[in-house]
Design an enzyme around this catalytic site. Structure first.
Site, mmCIF file in Angstrom:
data_model
loop_
_atom_site.group_PDB
_atom_site.id
_atom_site.type_symbol
_atom_site.label_atom_id
_atom_site.label_comp_id
_atom_site.label_asym_id
_atom_site.label_seq_id
_atom_site.Cartn_x
_atom_site.Cartn_y
_atom_site.Cartn_z
ATOM 1 N N HIS A 22 36.485 -9.998 31.814
ATOM 2 C CA HIS A 22 35.883 -9.886 32.687
ATOM 3 C C HIS A 22 36.278 -8.620 33.544
ATOM 4 C CE1 HIS A 22 34.087 -13.635 32.244
ATOM 5 N NE2 HIS A 22 35.191 -14.399 32.397
ATOM 6 N N ASP B 221 31.598 -16.441 26.106
ATOM 7 C CA ASP B 221 32.151 -16.913 27.369
ATOM 8 C C ASP B 221 31.401 -18.471 27.299
ATOM 9 O OD1 ASP B 221 33.491 -17.742 29.546
ATOM 10 O OD2 ASP B 221 33.086 -16.234 30.810
HETATM 11 ZN ZN ZN Z 1 36.100 -17.637 30.329
#
Ligand code: ZN
Length: 475
Positions: A284, A335
């Protein structure tokens, strides 16, 4: 590169493509050959198709590494798209996800992961980094074999035929300042020594299927500083090249809590306290200052961008032009698996940048004005690095020495038919249904998806639906 006269045996491991996306860009009339171990041995552009060699049904693309996956969450996709609190957020989503994680069994995890990995292959991913944090039984006690759930994931990858980088997760605390874990985190918790024992236990199983074993300190809120240091040292003693992944700066709340605890922002703190280098994947890294962008890019670490999950969870938007300005490397992950589709991650990434900047073709480069081509090449390179599959200075993708991982687009798909090859990739990313234009997918030199479908598609889908039924509770 010249190639020797071919024998009949060679033709079993050869494919000819009228167009192929090589690390240097698009090439015409390319012969690719690979060996029995699934490694590319020859890539010969501008050559004639040898007699008897199979011809690809469309352009050859490098297979996309998926650099961030929590497999069990696939069975939970679609179940949180309703308002539960006055203002839903990542944190309210996480509470629901934990409730779901409580119910996962080894059998269910294997069925869910097998189906997910088949979906990944059908959608253009040829490898996966599994960031695996549910370790223990539903009561929080270790299984009789402490590696039970990790081994279920390895089996799922083997069944599907996808290359896996297994990243057992270190999770110890519920917040900065060594806050004790919550009751609903009991399945995740391991001491640092216990993590290192797990890695030793898993090493031979990974070697047996050519899986790569790394480790993932979950986040700075879940791993105290001394544990982070000890775990990274322990992993490095086992394998100095093993990949290390960490969730970082995904949420503004996490940034605020880190500042309150340490006076520093998460990425700033990490770069000062951990030996971050090219082995690391910063998953991220959404909320960084310009100084953090420059410093993090300079380490050689890969930014693990998960555009559809970041959109689904309302995380924020990574400043990719700034990252690239500093030479930053990146790849994509699915994810939470709200979406499982390599092309769609690229679409969402570019569209986020367009919406913020009110520009088009933001991630095109001077060398590669075709934005889908530029993104695909960068994400393949960064993804392979994050997967722990690149030696020093190696180039990922369709290149000698790399795994024979590629996607063949269907040149007859309506969205693609009659277009030049770079526009076929653009149409695949921006203008098709995004799996409908995939003809076949090869991983490790084996054709795993033909005619758009994996051989185990139906059986695995049925097992997935049955496993999901055992894990969802009525709301
Ligand atoms: Zn994750």
């Amino acid at each position: 590169m010249a190639h020797d006269a071919m024998t009949a045996a060679d033709s079993a491991c050869s494919l000819f493509a009228a167009d192929a996306l090589l690390p240097t860009g698009w090439a015409r009339n390319v012969l690719v050959q690979w060996d029995g171990a699934g490694r590319v041995t020859h890539v010969v552009p501008d050559t004639a198709a040898p007699a008897g060699v199979a011809q690809a049904a469309g352009p050859l693309l490098p297979g996309m590494p998926n650099l961030h996956s929590h497999a069990f969450q696939r069975a939970f996709a679609g179940l949180t798209e309703y308002r539960g609190e006055a203002q839903d957020s990542f944190w309210s989503w996480r509470n629901l996800m934990y409730r779901f994680a409580q119910r996962i069994t080894p059998e269910a995890l294997e069925a869910i992961a097998t189906w997910l990995y088949i979906e990944m292959l059908e959608a253009g991913y040829t490898s996966v980094c599994e960031f695996h944090y549910v370790h223990h039984d539903t009561d929080g006690r270790p299984y009789a074999d402490d590696a039970t759930l990790s081994l279920a994931l390895l089996r799922a990858a083997h069944t599907a035929g996808i290359h896996i980088t297994l990243l057992p997760v270190l999770y110890q605390t519920s917040g900065f300042g060594a806050k004790p874990p919550r009751a609903d985190q009991a399945r995740f918790i391991r001491s640092t020594d216990n993590m290192l024992s797990l890695l030793e236990r898993l090493a031979p199983a990974c070697r047996a299927q050519e899986a790569i074993l790394g480790m993932a300190p979950h986040s700075l809120r879940a791993v105290p500083a001394d544990s982070l240091t000890a775990a990274v040292q322990g992993l490095t003693a086992l394998n100095p090249h093993a990949p290390i992944h960490i969730h970082i700066a995904e949420q503004t709340q996490e940034v605020d809590d880190c500042i309150a605890w340490s006076g520093q922002r998460p990425v700033q703190w990490l770069l000062e306290h951990a030996p971050v280098d090219a082995r690391w994947c910063l998953v991220h890294a959404t909320h960084m200052t310009p100084t953090e962008y420059a410093a993090a890019a300079a380490t050689g670490a890969v930014a693990g961008i998960c555009p559809t999950t970041e959109a689904n969870l309302g995380d924020g938007i990574f400043d990719m032009p700034l990252w690239l300005q500093h030479g930053g490397r990146w790849g994509v992950g699915s994810d939470s698996h709200a979406c499982v589709n390599a092309a769609e991650e690229l679409l969402m990434l570019e569209y986020g940048q367009r919406l913020v900047r009110r520009q088009r073709n933001v991630l095109a480069t001077p060398a590669q004005p075709e934005v889908a081509t530029a993104m695909a090449l960068q994400a393949v390179q960064g993804g392979a690095q994050a997967s722990g599959r690149l030696g020093d200075g190696q180039t990922a993708g369709i290149a000698v020495g790399q795994r024979a991982d590629w996607v063949v687009l269907d040149a007859q798909a309506v969205a693609l038919r009659g277009l030049p090859a770079p526009a076929m990739l653009s149409a695949h990313v921006f203008a098709s249904h995004r799996t409908s234009a995939i003809h076949s997918v090869w991983a490790g030199g084996q054709c795993r998806v033909a005619g758009g479908r994996h051989a185990l598609h139906d059986r695995a889908a049925g097992a997935f639906v049955a496993a999901r039924a055992t894990t969802i509770d009525a709301r």
